[in-house]
Design a protein around this motif. Structure first.
Motif, PDB file in Angstrom:
ATOM      1  N   ARG A  50      12.822 131.185  79.974  1.00  0.00           N
ATOM      2  CA  ARG A  50      13.845 130.673  80.883  1.00  0.00           C
ATOM      3  C   ARG A  50      15.230 130.850  80.269  1.00  0.00           C
ATOM      4  NH1 ARG A  50       9.814 126.384  81.982  1.00  0.00           N
ATOM      5  NH2 ARG A  50      10.615 125.277  80.173  1.00  0.00           N
ATOM      6  N   LEU A  51      16.194 131.215  81.119  1.00  0.00           N
ATOM      7  CA  LEU A  51      17.578 131.311  80.667  1.00  0.00           C
ATOM      8  C   LEU A  51      18.496 130.616  81.658  1.00  0.00           C
ATOM      9  CD1 LEU A  51      19.456 133.546  82.422  1.00  0.00           C
ATOM     10  CD2 LEU A  51      18.027 135.171  81.201  1.00  0.00           C
ATOM     11  N   LEU A  52      19.637 130.193  81.154  1.00  0.00           N
ATOM     12  CA  LEU A  52      20.698 129.611  81.971  1.00  0.00           C
ATOM     13  C   LEU A  52      21.959 130.417  81.740  1.00  0.00           C
ATOM     14  CD1 LEU A  52      22.031 127.350  83.720  1.00  0.00           C
ATOM     15  CD2 LEU A  52      22.478 126.128  81.557  1.00  0.00           C
ATOM     16  N   ALA A  75      15.341 132.782  85.742  1.00  0.00           N
ATOM     17  CA  ALA A  75      16.793 132.826  85.557  1.00  0.00           C
ATOM     18  C   ALA A  75      17.489 131.755  86.397  1.00  0.00           C
ATOM     19  CB  ALA A  75      17.330 134.211  85.911  1.00  0.00           C
ATOM     20  N   TYR A  76      18.235 130.872  85.706  1.00  0.00           N
ATOM     21  CA  TYR A  76      19.005 129.818  86.356  1.00  0.00           C
ATOM     22  C   TYR A  76      20.491 130.098  86.123  1.00  0.00           C
ATOM     23  CZ  TYR A  76      14.616 127.122  86.336  1.00  0.00           C
ATOM     24  OH  TYR A  76      13.319 126.696  86.513  1.00  0.00           O
ATOM     25  N   GLY A  77      21.306 129.751  87.121  1.00  0.00           N
ATOM     26  CA  GLY A  77      22.739 129.940  86.964  1.00  0.00           C
ATOM     27  C   GLY A  77      23.526 128.811  87.590  1.00  0.00           C
ATOM     28  N   ILE A  78      24.704 128.541  87.041  1.00  0.00           N
ATOM     29  CA  ILE A  78      25.626 127.582  87.646  1.00  0.00           C
ATOM     30  C   ILE A  78      27.017 128.202  87.659  1.00  0.00           C
ATOM     31  CG2 ILE A  78      24.359 125.486  87.042  1.00  0.00           C
ATOM     32  CD1 ILE A  78      26.258 125.145  84.671  1.00  0.00           C
ATOM     33  N   ASP A  79      27.775 127.882  88.692  1.00  0.00           N
ATOM     34  CA  ASP A  79      29.149 128.370  88.798  1.00  0.00           C
ATOM     35  C   ASP A  79      29.927 127.401  89.683  1.00  0.00           C
ATOM     36  OD1 ASP A  79      30.502 131.403  88.260  1.00  0.00           O
ATOM     37  OD2 ASP A  79      31.522 130.140  89.734  1.00  0.00           O
ATOM     38  N   SER A 128      15.850 118.331  78.612  1.00  0.00           N
ATOM     39  CA  SER A 128      15.998 118.747  77.222  1.00  0.00           C
ATOM     40  C   SER A 128      14.957 119.801  76.865  1.00  0.00           C
ATOM     41  CB  SER A 128      15.832 117.534  76.293  1.00  0.00           C
ATOM     42  OG  SER A 128      16.832 116.568  76.546  1.00  0.00           O
ATOM     43  N   ASN A 129      15.316 120.651  75.900  1.00  0.00           N
ATOM     44  CA  ASN A 129      14.399 121.678  75.370  1.00  0.00           C
ATOM     45  C   ASN A 129      13.797 122.531  76.492  1.00  0.00           C
ATOM     46  OD1 ASN A 129      14.839 120.473  72.845  1.00  0.00           O
ATOM     47  ND2 ASN A 129      13.117 119.074  73.151  1.00  0.00           N
ATOM     48  N   PHE A 130      14.638 122.966  77.422  1.00  0.00           N
ATOM     49  CA  PHE A 130      14.164 123.642  78.625  1.00  0.00           C
ATOM     50  C   PHE A 130      14.365 125.161  78.580  1.00  0.00           C
ATOM     51  CE2 PHE A 130      14.632 124.723  83.227  1.00  0.00           C
ATOM     52  CZ  PHE A 130      13.373 124.320  83.654  1.00  0.00           C
ATOM     53  N   PHE A 131      15.466 125.611  78.001  1.00  0.00           N
ATOM     54  CA  PHE A 131      15.811 127.026  78.048  1.00  0.00           C
ATOM     55  C   PHE A 131      15.548 127.731  76.715  1.00  0.00           C
ATOM     56  CE2 PHE A 131      18.715 125.173  81.261  1.00  0.00           C
ATOM     57  CZ  PHE A 131      18.253 125.871  82.370  1.00  0.00           C
ATOM     58  N   ASP A 132      15.154 128.990  76.826  1.00  0.00           N
ATOM     59  CA  ASP A 132      15.016 129.848  75.650  1.00  0.00           C
ATOM     60  C   ASP A 132      16.345 130.522  75.304  1.00  0.00           C
ATOM     61  OD1 ASP A 132      11.906 129.991  75.199  1.00  0.00           O
ATOM     62  OD2 ASP A 132      12.232 130.220  77.364  1.00  0.00           O
ATOM     63  N   LEU A 133      17.220 130.628  76.294  1.00  0.00           N
ATOM     64  CA  LEU A 133      18.507 131.298  76.108  1.00  0.00           C
ATOM     65  C   LEU A 133      19.519 130.709  77.070  1.00  0.00           C
ATOM     66  CD1 LEU A 133      20.271 133.717  75.026  1.00  0.00           C
ATOM     67  CD2 LEU A 133      19.319 135.065  76.923  1.00  0.00           C
ATOM     68  N   ILE A 141      18.515 123.567  75.114  1.00  0.00           N
ATOM     69  CA  ILE A 141      17.910 124.747  74.501  1.00  0.00           C
ATOM     70  C   ILE A 141      16.720 124.334  73.648  1.00  0.00           C
ATOM     71  CG2 ILE A 141      18.322 126.733  72.998  1.00  0.00           C
ATOM     72  CD1 ILE A 141      21.267 126.556  73.682  1.00  0.00           C
ATOM     73  N   LYS A 142      15.637 125.075  73.747  1.00  0.00           N
ATOM     74  CA  LYS A 142      14.461 124.800  72.938  1.00  0.00           C
ATOM     75  C   LYS A 142      14.763 125.006  71.449  1.00  0.00           C
ATOM     76  CE  LYS A 142      11.150 126.474  76.434  1.00  0.00           C
ATOM     77  NZ  LYS A 142      10.107 127.501  76.701  1.00  0.00           N
TER      78      LYS A 142
END
Length: 299
Positions: free
Chosen positions: A85-87, A107-111, A145-150, A174-175
Motif C-alpha cells: 500500500r502507498l499514499l 494506491a491511496y491519494g489525498i489532495d 497506524s502502520n498502514f502504508f509501505d510507502l 508507515i509500517k
C-alpha cells in the motif's frame, strides 16, 4: 499571505536572516541549519494557482505526459509491489496512483484541490480523497497506524508550512521498515539559475526563458537541510540523489516553442548533473530537484 516567517521550519530556531531580495518577497536563511524560506509565505497565491491549473482536461494530460518517467523510476526502485500500500500526498489528478495500481500497489491519494481529485477515477486498487494531511498525519478519513509501505511527497513538501510536524505525524501511518519518498526543488540549482538569468536576461527573446528556468517555492531545500529535516522527523537510512528531470515544460509556463527548447536543455542538464554526481562520489547534487528515500525505523 501569511505573517512574516519567525521560526525555522526544520530546526525550529528563531535566527532567520535576510538571504535574497525578490521584490514583493524575500528569502530568509536560518543561521543554525541553513534552511531557506520564502518570507512572507505565499499561501493564497499558491492556492489560486492550483485551483486554476486543474481546470479542464489540459492540465491532467500535460502533467501525466511529462512526469510519467519520474513515477516509473521510483516504482522500479521500490521493487516488487503486489499487495503493498502507498499514499501519495498531494496526488493531483492521480497519474501516479493509477500507474502504481497497474504495478500491483493498493494506491491511496489525498489532495486539497477539488478540481484535481474530480479527475481521478477510483479503481479496484485506487482511492483518492479530498483533503489535506494534518501535522498529526491524520486526514479527514484517518488512516490507521502502520498502514502504508510507502508514502510519497512529489513536489509537495516545499509547500507545507510545518514540514517537521507533518513528517513526524505521517510516520505513524508507515509500517516499520516502510519508506518515505520526497522530491523537492534544489536550492543550489535554482539560485544559480536566478543569478544567471539576471545576468543575461537583457538578451532579446531570452528573458522569458530565463524566468522559467528557476523557481522559489515557500520552502527552499538544499540536500543538507532536507537530510536534516528527515532525520529530525525520526527517519533513518536517508538516501539522497539528483532526481530525474520531468520531460519538457510540464506546467506550460514557457512561451511558445518553449516545450522543445526545454526538452533539449533538460537533456544536456541531465547528463551534466549525473556526471557531477558520479565523479563526486555520489555526494554533490547540482540538478534542479532532489529525491530522497528514508526508512521508518519502527521505534
Amino acid at each position: 499571505m501569511r505573517d512574516r516567517q519567525s521560526r525555522c521550519p526544520v530546526c525550529e530556531g528563531d535566527g532567520l536572516a535576510p538571504y535574497l531580495d525578490l521584490g514583493v518577497r524575500r528569502l530568509v536563511r536560518c543561521r543554525s541549519c541553513g534552511m531557506v524560506v520564502m518570507d512572507p509565505q505565499p499561501e493564497e497565491e499558491v492556492r489560486f494557482f492550483y485551483d486554476r491549473f486543474y481546470e479542464g482536461e489540459g492540465a491532467r494530460v500535460r502533467v501525466a505526459g511529462h512526469r510519467m518517467g519520474l513515477y516509473e523510476h521510483l516504482l522500479d526502485l521500490m521493487g516488487p509491489e503486489k499487495g503493498r500500500r502507498l499514499l501519495d500526498v498531494g496526488c493531483g489528478t492521480g497519474e501516479f496512483l493509477h500507474l502504481a495500481s497497474e504495478r500491483g500497489w493498493w494506491a491511496y491519494g489525498i489532495d486539497p484541490v477539488l478540481g484535481a481529485v474530480e479527475h481521478i477515477k477510483d479503481g479496484p486498487r485506487v482511492r483518492a480523497y479530498l483533503g489535506a494531511l494534518s501535522t498529526t498525519g491524520v486526514t479527514d478519513m484517518s488512516f490507521p497506524s502502520n498502514f502504508f509501505d510507502l508514502v510519497t511527497f512529489w513536489n509537495v513538501l516545499d509547500y507545507i508550512a510545518k514540514p517537521l510536524d507533518t513528517l513526524r505525524g505521517v510516520r505513524r501511518t508507515i509500517k516499520p521498515d516502510g519508506f518515505l519518498f520526497v522530491r523537492v526543488p534544489n536550492l543550489r540549482f535554482h539560485l544559480t539559475a536566478y543569478f544567471m538569468g539576471r545576468a543575461v536576461g537583457w538578451v532579446p527573446g531570452f528573458r522569458a526563458f530565463a524566468a522559467g528556468s528557476y523557481t522559489f517555492h515557500p520552502l527552499v531545500f538544499a540536500p543538507r537541510t532536507l537530510r536534516e529535516l528527515l532525520s529530525r522527523a525520526g527517519y533513518d537510512r536517508v538516501i539522497l540523489w539528483p532526481s530525474p528531470l520531468s520531460r519538457g515544460d510540464p506546467y506550460g509556463v514557457l512561451p511558445r516553442g518553449g516545450e522543445w527548447v526545454a526538452r533539449g536543455v533538460k537533456g544536456v542538464v541531465s547528463g551534466a548533473v549525473e556526471l557531477v554526481y558520479r565523479f563526486s562520489g555520489r555526494r554533490l547534487i547540482v540538478g534542479p530537484s532532489i529525491a530522497a528515500l528514508a526508512r521508518h525505523p519502527g521505534s
